[in-house]
Design a protein around this motif. Structure first.
Motif, PDB file in Angstrom:
ATOM      1  N   VAL A 115      -6.409  -5.422   3.053  1.00  0.00           N
ATOM      2  CA  VAL A 115      -7.541  -5.792   3.906  1.00  0.00           C
ATOM      3  C   VAL A 115      -8.772  -5.876   3.017  1.00  0.00           C
ATOM      4  O   VAL A 115      -9.024  -4.967   2.217  1.00  0.00           O
ATOM      5  CB  VAL A 115      -7.788  -4.759   5.023  1.00  0.00           C
ATOM      6  CG1 VAL A 115      -8.900  -5.230   5.949  1.00  0.00           C
ATOM      7  CG2 VAL A 115      -6.518  -4.497   5.803  1.00  0.00           C
ATOM      8  N   VAL A 120      -7.240 -10.113   6.397  1.00  0.00           N
ATOM      9  CA  VAL A 120      -5.953  -9.546   6.007  1.00  0.00           C
ATOM     10  C   VAL A 120      -5.240 -10.582   5.158  1.00  0.00           C
ATOM     11  O   VAL A 120      -5.320 -11.784   5.423  1.00  0.00           O
ATOM     12  CB  VAL A 120      -5.087  -9.143   7.218  1.00  0.00           C
ATOM     13  CG1 VAL A 120      -5.719  -8.001   7.971  1.00  0.00           C
ATOM     14  CG2 VAL A 120      -4.837 -10.321   8.147  1.00  0.00           C
ATOM     15  N   MET A 137      -3.992  -8.196  14.718  1.00  0.00           N
ATOM     16  CA  MET A 137      -5.346  -8.093  14.178  1.00  0.00           C
ATOM     17  C   MET A 137      -6.382  -8.235  15.293  1.00  0.00           C
ATOM     18  O   MET A 137      -7.332  -7.435  15.396  1.00  0.00           O
ATOM     19  CB  MET A 137      -5.569  -9.158  13.111  1.00  0.00           C
ATOM     20  CG  MET A 137      -6.938  -9.105  12.450  1.00  0.00           C
ATOM     21  SD  MET A 137      -7.074 -10.312  11.120  1.00  0.00           S
ATOM     22  CE  MET A 137      -8.733  -9.968  10.508  1.00  0.00           C
ATOM     23  N   THR A 169      -6.413  -5.201  17.640  1.00  0.00           N
ATOM     24  CA  THR A 169      -7.019  -4.042  16.989  1.00  0.00           C
ATOM     25  C   THR A 169      -8.541  -4.110  17.069  1.00  0.00           C
ATOM     26  O   THR A 169      -9.214  -3.121  17.380  1.00  0.00           O
ATOM     27  CB  THR A 169      -6.568  -3.963  15.521  1.00  0.00           C
ATOM     28  OG1 THR A 169      -5.139  -3.832  15.470  1.00  0.00           O
ATOM     29  CG2 THR A 169      -7.216  -2.795  14.811  1.00  0.00           C
ATOM     30  N   ILE A 185      -8.117  -2.008  11.190  1.00  0.00           N
ATOM     31  CA  ILE A 185      -7.049  -2.937  10.803  1.00  0.00           C
ATOM     32  C   ILE A 185      -6.107  -2.281   9.800  1.00  0.00           C
ATOM     33  O   ILE A 185      -4.883  -2.436   9.881  1.00  0.00           O
ATOM     34  CB  ILE A 185      -7.665  -4.227  10.224  1.00  0.00           C
ATOM     35  CG1 ILE A 185      -8.389  -5.000  11.332  1.00  0.00           C
ATOM     36  CG2 ILE A 185      -6.595  -5.098   9.575  1.00  0.00           C
ATOM     37  CD1 ILE A 185      -9.243  -6.137  10.829  1.00  0.00           C
TER      38      ILE A 185
END
Length: 609
Positions: free
Chosen positions: A266, A355, A370, A373, A407
């Motif tokens: 990330v 990401v 993603m 989240t 994440i």
């Protein structure tokens, strides 16, 4: 330029290039440590090239001295001044090596034979004459090389800009065909994210060139993206290792995406700005003009987003570093002036969270996880853009650290990742067989006039996809999560995802799917969108995605200009755009695909097959 000129001759002994940055040679003790490491490898029977930076804060000190003299120091003289920092270090390192009983010789950039263009403070390497280096190595000496510098065709000293010493090391490793390039730094290796942001961040054992390129361009401070471009282009394995420890660090190399983790890391770029061009004419040539203006000012734009036009007008957004905003706005206003239509707005106090993972294209559900989240953390998403190995979003800067932490935890990056995490259903994305490429990427590299010239190795047509668009989507956390979770549960593989900046609390979201999945995707998406008042669902069954593949494309704005100009000359109107370090993609109408790919391939000197 010949292959031999770029790469030199064959070498009998294995060669190891080692690089130590400024903090790793900051004082006499650290210089002796670097020397001892080089000597140890030399005594194992290897030929060694030791590349060093200026000591500690030396460069800052020199910049400060210049500022005391004048507010406007000439660029040429600044390069002469800054190059003395590395010259000091190479002399001291050579002395340290000789005190350990091994012969060593120091070389400035000019003595190394590194020739560059004439761009002071940001020069690009053209070639390296290995004659003197080879002679010293064959004489049993350790070569101590000054990083960050070279000289132009007129004999002027030049510096390579940010990450210049890493670049020197990888370039020398390339021309010498070194077995490995070791980058010694003050961290243990490459981590899943910045350990200062996420304490549970995990050191990565191996990472693909493509992943590292994306992470480097996204603010991972371990290495600069230009160095990774070099490494990938010339097949140089890089090992990032701790300068004050014995750890093996992280190996940056070629990896098979079939066995790689879905998500590797990330990344956070803290200080980003957004530029949006509204009410543009929805016609061929618009993106060509925008990229032409950016290229003239050497502005590397990112997160380029163009959504489907409506009512004869289109909208384009992109992100730039905050420091580049003023110049970018000037370029954007000029583009609008030339186009004769449009207006420019911007947004600040933004951050880019991404990401990255080369295994991403094999799985559904990555985007859904993603987005969910971020929604659960109450973080709203501005722009969304994706590539085969990256999903990037713009978020408010004051929530960016929260986003990274959430994440990282959601993808369990603190744990050892296997090749098959339970993120979604494994499925290959299909593509048509029409492609244009060089005989091999190596052949392309051999034909370069300069070592840092851009490499475009392939232009590909994918005509097996369809486009789905949701217009007037509520701009609030959770909307994207609901949509892409539904799509993922139906085992629909999503390729390009584009969300442009919202207007009056509403946004448009477009994405592409395999044509064979279109009906299922529409059914699933319609069920979700029925809860969004005034939302409209549209689709285009037959589209063509034109992709240009290469190395370090984002930093070479000319690639976008050449691609979009070729499409404009062909009369192909663009509906969606995605960009990354290794691929530029544009969606055009399905019947425009084959002539468009041939036109773009010809523009890059490649032959259609």
């Amino acid at each position: 330029m010949s292959f031999e000129r770029l790469f030199g001759s064959e070498y009998a002994l294995s060669i190891v290039v080692q690089k130590f940055g400024g903090t790793s040679v900051a004082d006499a003790t650290k210089i002796r440590n670097a020397a001892a490491r080089a000597v140890a490898v030399h005594r194992e029977g290897h030929q060694v090239v030791l590349v060093v930076s200026a000591r500690g804060k030396k460069t800052d000190e020199l910049v400060g001295l210049a500022a005391e003299i004048t507010d406007t120091p000439p660029a040429r003289e600044m390069d002469v001044l800054l190059s003395t920092g590395e010259q000091e270090t190479i002399a001291l390192a050579s002395m340290a090596i000789q005190s350990l009983g091994v012969s060593a010789m120091s070389f400035t950039g000019g003595q190394l034979g590194i020739t560059t263009d004439g761009s002071h403070s940001k020069a690009r390497i053209r070639s390296i004459d290995t004659g003197r280096i080879q002679a010293a190595l064959e004489a049993g000496q350790i070569v101590v090389a000054a990083g960050f510098q070279g000289y132009d065709e007129h004999g002027n000293i030049t510096t390579l800009g940010r990450g210049g010493s890493d670049l020197t090391a990888t370039a020398l490793a390339a021309v010498l065909r070194a077995d490995v390039c070791e980058i010694f730094t003050d961290v243990e290796g490459v981590y899943t994210t910045d350990p200062r942001v996420v304490a549970e961040a995990r050191k990565i054992e191996k990472i693909a060139y493509e992943e590292m390129l994306e992470l480097a361009s996204l603010g991972a401070g371990v290495m600069h993206s230009r160095s990774i471009e070099f490494a990938k282009k010339y097949h140089v394995p890089i090992r990032v290792r701790p300068a004050l420890g014995e750890g093996e660090g992280t190996l940056i190399t070629a990896l098979d995406d079939q066995t790689a983790p879905v998500v590797t890391g990330v990344a956070l770029v803290k200080s980003e700005s957004r530029v949006t061009l509204l009410d543009l004419p929805d016609r061929p040539g618009v993106m060509d003009q925008i990229f032409t203006q950016m290229e003239e000012r050497k502005i590397p734009i990112d997160m380029v987003v163009q959504d489907v036009g409506s009512g004869g007008v289109a909208e384009v957004s992109f992100s730039v570093p905050e420091a580049e905003l003023a110049e970018t706005l000037t370029a954007a206003e000029r583009a609008v002036e030339v186009l004769g239509q449009g207006r420019v707005v911007s947004g600040t106090n933004l951050s880019k969270v991404s990401v990255v993972g080369i295994g991403m294209s094999r799985h559904t559900g990555v985007a859904a996880l993603m987005f969910r989240t971020l929604a659960d953390a109450g973080i709203n998403i501005g722009i969304v853009t994706t590539s085969e190995i990256k999903i990037s979003v713009l978020v408010d800067r004051d929530r960016s650290v929260d986003a990274v932490r959430a994440i990282h935890k959601a993808f369990a990056l603190h744990e050892e990742i296997t090749a098959e995490p339970a993120v979604g259903v494994r499925r290959e994305v299909g593509s048509a067989s029409i492609a244009a490429d060089a005989e091999t990427e190596d052949a392309t590299v051999r034909g370069l006039a300069g070592m840092e010239d851009i490499v475009v190795s392939e232009v590909r047509l994918d005509d097996l996809q369809s486009r789905v668009t949701f217009s007037n989507v509520p701009d609030r956390p959770g909307v994207l999560a609901d949509l892409f979770e539904a799509v993922a549960e139906g085992a629909v593989v999503v390729d390009m995802i584009v969300q442009n900046v919202s207007q009056q609390g509403r946004a448009n979201v477009s994405f592409t799917v395999l044509r064979s999945d279109l009906d299922r995707c529409l059914l699933l998406g319609r069920e979700v969108s029925e809860t969004w008042p005034n939302c409209e669902l549209s689709f285009e069954k037959e589209i063509a995605k034109i992709s240009v593949t290469g190395i370090g494309l984002r930093t070479h704005t000319s690639v976008g200009r050449v691609m979009f100009r070729a499409l404009a000359e062909q009369g192909a109107n663009i509906s969606l755009i995605n960009t990354s370090e290794v691929r530029f993609s544009a969606v055009v109408a399905g019947d425009a695909g084959k002539p468009a790919v041939e036109k773009v391939a010809a523009a890059f000197g490649l032959k259609a097959r």
